[in-house]
Design an enzyme around this catalytic site. Structure first.
Site, mmCIF file in Angstrom:
data_model
loop_
_atom_site.group_PDB
_atom_site.id
_atom_site.type_symbol
_atom_site.label_atom_id
_atom_site.label_comp_id
_atom_site.label_asym_id
_atom_site.label_seq_id
_atom_site.Cartn_x
_atom_site.Cartn_y
_atom_site.Cartn_z
ATOM 1 N N PHE A 128 -7.804 10.629 -39.211
ATOM 2 C CA PHE A 128 -7.491 12.201 -38.793
ATOM 3 C C PHE A 128 -6.699 12.800 -39.450
ATOM 4 C CE2 PHE A 128 -6.326 15.697 -36.067
ATOM 5 C CZ PHE A 128 -7.447 16.088 -35.717
ATOM 6 N N GLU A 150 -16.257 25.654 -45.505
ATOM 7 C CA GLU A 150 -15.840 24.830 -44.384
ATOM 8 C C GLU A 150 -14.423 24.144 -45.030
ATOM 9 O OE1 GLU A 150 -15.419 24.124 -41.598
ATOM 10 O OE2 GLU A 150 -17.041 22.842 -40.722
ATOM 11 N N ASP A 151 -13.678 23.730 -44.121
ATOM 12 C CA ASP A 151 -12.497 23.288 -44.225
ATOM 13 C C ASP A 151 -12.834 21.621 -44.757
ATOM 14 O OD1 ASP A 151 -13.143 22.268 -41.514
ATOM 15 O OD2 ASP A 151 -11.400 23.147 -40.831
ATOM 16 N N ARG A 179 -1.880 23.999 -39.098
ATOM 17 C CA ARG A 179 -2.956 24.747 -39.888
ATOM 18 C C ARG A 179 -1.916 25.148 -41.129
ATOM 19 N NH1 ARG A 179 -7.772 25.227 -37.321
ATOM 20 N NH2 ARG A 179 -7.762 25.779 -34.943
ATOM 21 N N ASP A 200 -17.174 15.927 -41.664
ATOM 22 C CA ASP A 200 -17.109 14.687 -41.056
ATOM 23 C C ASP A 200 -18.480 14.085 -40.821
ATOM 24 O OD1 ASP A 200 -15.405 12.762 -39.793
ATOM 25 O OD2 ASP A 200 -16.051 13.687 -37.875
HETATM 26 P P1 5GP Z 1 -18.490 17.414 -38.424
HETATM 27 O O1 5GP Z 1 -19.344 18.370 -37.588
HETATM 28 O O2 5GP Z 1 -18.915 17.534 -39.789
HETATM 29 O O3 5GP Z 1 -18.662 16.085 -37.556
HETATM 30 O O4 5GP Z 1 -16.960 17.989 -38.192
HETATM 31 C C1 5GP Z 1 -16.819 19.393 -38.039
HETATM 32 C C2 5GP Z 1 -15.522 19.685 -37.962
HETATM 33 O O5 5GP Z 1 -14.612 18.571 -37.322
HETATM 34 C C3 5GP Z 1 -14.762 20.025 -39.305
HETATM 35 O O6 5GP Z 1 -15.100 21.365 -39.708
HETATM 36 C C4 5GP Z 1 -13.344 19.919 -38.980
HETATM 37 O O7 5GP Z 1 -12.861 21.252 -38.432
HETATM 38 C C5 5GP Z 1 -13.141 18.938 -37.820
HETATM 39 N N1 5GP Z 1 -12.856 17.754 -38.241
HETATM 40 C C6 5GP Z 1 -13.345 16.451 -38.836
HETATM 41 N N2 5GP Z 1 -12.555 15.787 -39.149
HETATM 42 C C7 5GP Z 1 -11.243 16.144 -38.776
HETATM 43 C C8 5GP Z 1 -9.895 15.860 -39.344
HETATM 44 O O8 5GP Z 1 -9.798 14.657 -39.705
HETATM 45 N N3 5GP Z 1 -8.803 16.710 -38.789
HETATM 46 C C9 5GP Z 1 -9.259 17.860 -38.338
HETATM 47 N N4 5GP Z 1 -8.039 18.500 -37.932
HETATM 48 N N5 5GP Z 1 -10.434 18.088 -38.005
HETATM 49 C C10 5GP Z 1 -11.343 17.364 -38.283
HETATM 50 MG MG MG Z 2 -14.100 23.052 -38.977
#
Ligand code: 5GP
Ligand code: MG
Length: 188
Positions: free
Chosen positions: A161, A108-109, A174, A112
């Site tokens: 963010f 995963e990238d 990206r 959050d």
């Molecule tokens: P989660 O499900 O853990 O809340 O977040 C999942 C997805 O939200 C991450 O895989 C990512 O793609 C996106 N995400 C969360 N924080 C950021 C951020 O600061 N910037 C971007 N571009 N995507 C985010």
């Molecule tokens: Mg993602």
């Protein structure tokens, strides 16, 4: 029409602060790659990349591994065009390989709230893999809503963010080589 150089310059001007440099990312990728190579040296490993954000990290990671791997992809969306998570995780493309009895590592990238990987874990467990572990290039542990702990973590980030290294804002940025904070998002 703008030249490639002009486009790159305008992308850089949108960014206010670099949080993780290209060099820092590269050394973390090597460190994670070493750990993964050790952990799976005697196992067949399938790496599952999460589209689209995970592709940059995945491409770098598989090239520092010293073990053979197979690669597959899954597509999930949780953000739309906003900078806040919707909470809903939409799975629009499943993996194509049969992972029953196989060791899989999800790449995963960024983690959050933890919702995406938690939901994906449930999804993959139904396919009966031998083991399932999670690897993320970046992590925002202070934002967790679900206590999800990845097995391999690159760099921890503050609650801001970010874009770059696979991470987008409205599908842009990206291709930045570093991770940065966007100007217009900060003033919102
Ligand atoms: P989660 O499900 O853990 O809340 O977040 C999942 C997805 O939200 C991450 O895989 C990512 O793609 C996106 N995400 C969360 N924080 C950021 C951020 O600061 N910037 C971007 N571009 N995507 C985010
Ligand atoms: Mg993602």
């Amino acid at each position: 029409m703008s030249s490639e150089k002009e486009v790159l310059l305008s992308i850089k001007e949108d960014v206010s602060e670099i949080l993780v440099s290209e060099e820092q990312i590269a050394s973390n990728v090597k460190m994670i790659g070493f750990k993964i190579s050790e952990e799976y040296h005697d196992k067949d490993l399938i790496i599952v990349g999460i589209l689209k954000g995970g592709i940059v990290f995945l491409a770098d990671l598989i090239r520092v591994l010293s073990i053979p791997v197979k690669v597959d992809f899954i597509r999930v969306s949780s953000y739309g065009e906003s900078t806040k998570t919707s909470g809903a995780v939409d799975l629009s493309k499943d993996i194509e390989m049969d992972i029953a009895g196989k060791h899989i590592l999800i790449v995963e990238d960024l983690i959050d709230t933890g919702t995406t990987l938690w939901r994906l874990k449930e999804h993959f467990l139904q396919k009966n893999p031998a083991s399932i572990k999670f690897c993320t290039a970046f992590d925002k542990p202070s934002r967790r809503k679900i206590p999800f702990q990845p097995d391999f973590v690159g760099v921890e980030l503050p609650d801001r963010f970010v874009v770059g290294y696979g991470l987008d804002f409205d599908e842009r940025y990206r291709n930045l080589r570093h991770v940065a904070v966007l100007k217009q998002v900060e003033v919102e």
